[in-house]
Design a protein around this motif. Sequence first.
Motif, PDB file in Angstrom:
ATOM      1  N   UNK A  86     -27.396  -1.441   1.205  1.00  0.00           N
ATOM      2  CA  UNK A  86     -28.491  -0.565   0.771  1.00  0.00           C
ATOM      3  C   UNK A  86     -29.798  -1.187   1.248  1.00  0.00           C
ATOM      4  N   UNK A  87     -30.836  -0.350   1.492  1.00  0.00           N
ATOM      5  CA  UNK A  87     -30.956   1.078   1.215  1.00  0.00           C
ATOM      6  C   UNK A  87     -30.107   1.925   2.161  1.00  0.00           C
ATOM      7  N   UNK A  88     -30.029   3.218   1.850  1.00  0.00           N
ATOM      8  CA  UNK A  88     -29.189   4.120   2.637  1.00  0.00           C
ATOM      9  C   UNK A  88     -29.554   4.112   4.114  1.00  0.00           C
ATOM     10  N   UNK A  89     -30.856   3.983   4.418  1.00  0.00           N
ATOM     11  CA  UNK A  89     -31.308   4.016   5.814  1.00  0.00           C
ATOM     12  C   UNK A  89     -30.764   2.843   6.618  1.00  0.00           C
ATOM     13  N   UNK A  90     -30.394   1.749   5.936  1.00  0.00           N
ATOM     14  CA  UNK A  90     -29.904   0.560   6.626  1.00  0.00           C
ATOM     15  C   UNK A  90     -28.428   0.269   6.338  1.00  0.00           C
ATOM     16  N   UNK A  91     -27.782   1.130   5.564  1.00  0.00           N
ATOM     17  CA  UNK A  91     -26.392   0.898   5.183  1.00  0.00           C
ATOM     18  C   UNK A  91     -25.504   0.734   6.413  1.00  0.00           C
ATOM     19  N   UNK A  92     -24.681  -0.298   6.402  1.00  0.00           N
ATOM     20  CA  UNK A  92     -23.731  -0.626   7.468  1.00  0.00           C
ATOM     21  C   UNK A  92     -24.395  -1.200   8.717  1.00  0.00           C
ATOM     22  N   UNK A  93     -25.705  -1.401   8.679  1.00  0.00           N
ATOM     23  CA  UNK A  93     -26.353  -2.129   9.776  1.00  0.00           C
ATOM     24  C   UNK A  93     -25.998  -3.614   9.658  1.00  0.00           C
ATOM     25  N   UNK A  94     -25.947  -4.288  10.788  1.00  0.00           N
ATOM     26  CA  UNK A  94     -25.562  -5.699  10.820  1.00  0.00           C
ATOM     27  C   UNK A  94     -26.559  -6.467  11.682  1.00  0.00           C
ATOM     28  N   UNK A  95     -26.987  -7.614  11.196  1.00  0.00           N
ATOM     29  CA  UNK A  95     -27.861  -8.498  11.965  1.00  0.00           C
ATOM     30  C   UNK A  95     -27.125  -9.816  12.189  1.00  0.00           C
ATOM     31  N   UNK A  96     -27.014 -10.227  13.460  1.00  0.00           N
ATOM     32  CA  UNK A  96     -26.386 -11.504  13.801  1.00  0.00           C
ATOM     33  C   UNK A  96     -27.435 -12.381  14.463  1.00  0.00           C
ATOM     34  N   UNK A  97     -27.631 -13.588  13.932  1.00  0.00           N
ATOM     35  CA  UNK A  97     -28.672 -14.492  14.403  1.00  0.00           C
ATOM     36  C   UNK A  97     -28.053 -15.801  14.876  1.00  0.00           C
ATOM     37  N   UNK A  98     -28.479 -16.264  16.059  1.00  0.00           N
ATOM     38  CA  UNK A  98     -28.107 -17.615  16.492  1.00  0.00           C
ATOM     39  C   UNK A  98     -29.375 -18.335  16.962  1.00  0.00           C
ATOM     40  N   UNK A  99     -29.229 -19.464  17.642  1.00  0.00           N
ATOM     41  CA  UNK A  99     -30.385 -20.268  18.033  1.00  0.00           C
ATOM     42  C   UNK A  99     -31.300 -19.553  19.021  1.00  0.00           C
ATOM     43  N   UNK A 100     -30.747 -18.659  19.821  1.00  0.00           N
ATOM     44  CA  UNK A 100     -31.537 -18.076  20.904  1.00  0.00           C
ATOM     45  C   UNK A 100     -31.892 -16.600  20.729  1.00  0.00           C
ATOM     46  N   UNK A 101     -31.099 -15.848  19.954  1.00  0.00           N
ATOM     47  CA  UNK A 101     -31.350 -14.414  19.880  1.00  0.00           C
ATOM     48  C   UNK A 101     -30.931 -13.802  18.550  1.00  0.00           C
ATOM     49  N   UNK A 102     -31.431 -12.581  18.333  1.00  0.00           N
ATOM     50  CA  UNK A 102     -31.079 -11.793  17.158  1.00  0.00           C
ATOM     51  C   UNK A 102     -30.472 -10.482  17.651  1.00  0.00           C
ATOM     52  N   UNK A 103     -29.255 -10.207  17.199  1.00  0.00           N
ATOM     53  CA  UNK A 103     -28.578  -8.954  17.544  1.00  0.00           C
ATOM     54  C   UNK A 103     -28.554  -8.061  16.315  1.00  0.00           C
ATOM     55  N   UNK A 104     -29.118  -6.870  16.446  1.00  0.00           N
ATOM     56  CA  UNK A 104     -29.214  -5.928  15.333  1.00  0.00           C
ATOM     57  C   UNK A 104     -28.375  -4.694  15.652  1.00  0.00           C
ATOM     58  N   UNK A 105     -27.250  -4.555  14.927  1.00  0.00           N
ATOM     59  CA  UNK A 105     -26.380  -3.392  15.141  1.00  0.00           C
ATOM     60  C   UNK A 105     -26.857  -2.239  14.275  1.00  0.00           C
ATOM     61  N   UNK A 106     -27.160  -1.099  14.915  1.00  0.00           N
ATOM     62  CA  UNK A 106     -27.632   0.101  14.229  1.00  0.00           C
ATOM     63  C   UNK A 106     -26.466   1.072  14.098  1.00  0.00           C
ATOM     64  N   UNK A 107     -25.998   1.254  12.872  1.00  0.00           N
ATOM     65  CA  UNK A 107     -24.788   2.036  12.626  1.00  0.00           C
ATOM     66  C   UNK A 107     -24.934   3.502  13.047  1.00  0.00           C
ATOM     67  N   UNK A 108     -26.067   4.119  12.717  1.00  0.00           N
ATOM     68  CA  UNK A 108     -26.236   5.545  12.976  1.00  0.00           C
ATOM     69  C   UNK A 108     -26.241   5.887  14.464  1.00  0.00           C
ATOM     70  N   UNK A 109     -26.758   4.986  15.288  1.00  0.00           N
ATOM     71  CA  UNK A 109     -26.835   5.256  16.724  1.00  0.00           C
ATOM     72  C   UNK A 109     -25.786   4.492  17.531  1.00  0.00           C
ATOM     73  N   UNK A 110     -25.051   3.623  16.861  1.00  0.00           N
ATOM     74  CA  UNK A 110     -24.052   2.773  17.511  1.00  0.00           C
ATOM     75  C   UNK A 110     -24.677   1.998  18.676  1.00  0.00           C
ATOM     76  N   UNK A 111     -25.815   1.386  18.367  1.00  0.00           N
ATOM     77  CA  UNK A 111     -26.532   0.578  19.358  1.00  0.00           C
ATOM     78  C   UNK A 111     -26.736  -0.842  18.831  1.00  0.00           C
ATOM     79  N   UNK A 112     -26.844  -1.771  19.766  1.00  0.00           N
ATOM     80  CA  UNK A 112     -27.144  -3.160  19.424  1.00  0.00           C
ATOM     81  C   UNK A 112     -28.414  -3.554  20.157  1.00  0.00           C
ATOM     82  N   UNK A 113     -29.489  -3.819  19.395  1.00  0.00           N
ATOM     83  CA  UNK A 113     -30.716  -4.296  20.020  1.00  0.00           C
ATOM     84  C   UNK A 113     -30.666  -5.825  20.058  1.00  0.00           C
TER      85      UNK A 113
END
Length: 231
Positions: A86-113
């Motif tokens: 939650x919130x609903x707008x971010x539900x099922x979104x995933x953020x993966x962080x390591x030393x060099x980058x941040x990967x943000x998975x957007x569930x609604x668009x099935x994209x990874x920034x």
Amino acid sequence: MGMKNRARTALPALSSALMISLLGAASAQTMTAADILGRLDATQKTAKDLSFRLSGTGSLDGSAQKIDLTVQSIPAASLARVVFAAPDALADNIVVVNKTEVRNYLYLTNQITVTSAAKAAGQAGMTGLDFSQISNFSALLKNYDVKVVGTSGSAGNRLFTLEGTPRANGTDEGRARVYVTEAGWRPTRLQLLDGAGKVRADLNVTNYKQNSGLSAAKLTTLPRDAEIIRQ
């Protein structure tokens, strides 16, 4: 041994015990923010892995909304995974962080920034929270001037309230409060306040676990069919 001799023997021992007790109490009373953050940081860094849940409320788009997310981390690898419920707008979104980058998975668009860690650190996250540092609360406060504003509880189970003020004008003009328990030296609550002192986010830390067997492969897994967008 007579009563007088026993009394003479007991007095030095009693005095020593009393002195140790007083010194311990004085030490606890004079713990600085740096001391507490150091204990917190050391505890987290010695863990092979840790996980916890952050849940509560926060102000998003001008309205109060429920916030619920799970954090999993392998501190030695500077690797963390955040999954939103939650919130609903971010539900099922995933953020993966390591030393060099941040990967943000957007569930609604099935994209990874994909964003560099340096760029992500300079951007405001939800409610001004830097999710690139969410698995380590002492790192989260590295750009703040931190002081102890409250202590409660008895020795061994004290709860310290730390309050941080940004050192320079940045994405968050308000303050951050982190509540740290002496029992295990771990965070129990996080609050973010705006410039006027109004609470923008109030999140409790629950389900705190260490060394549960998390693997890097599990923490970095994202949908293989997602579109990759580099920023």
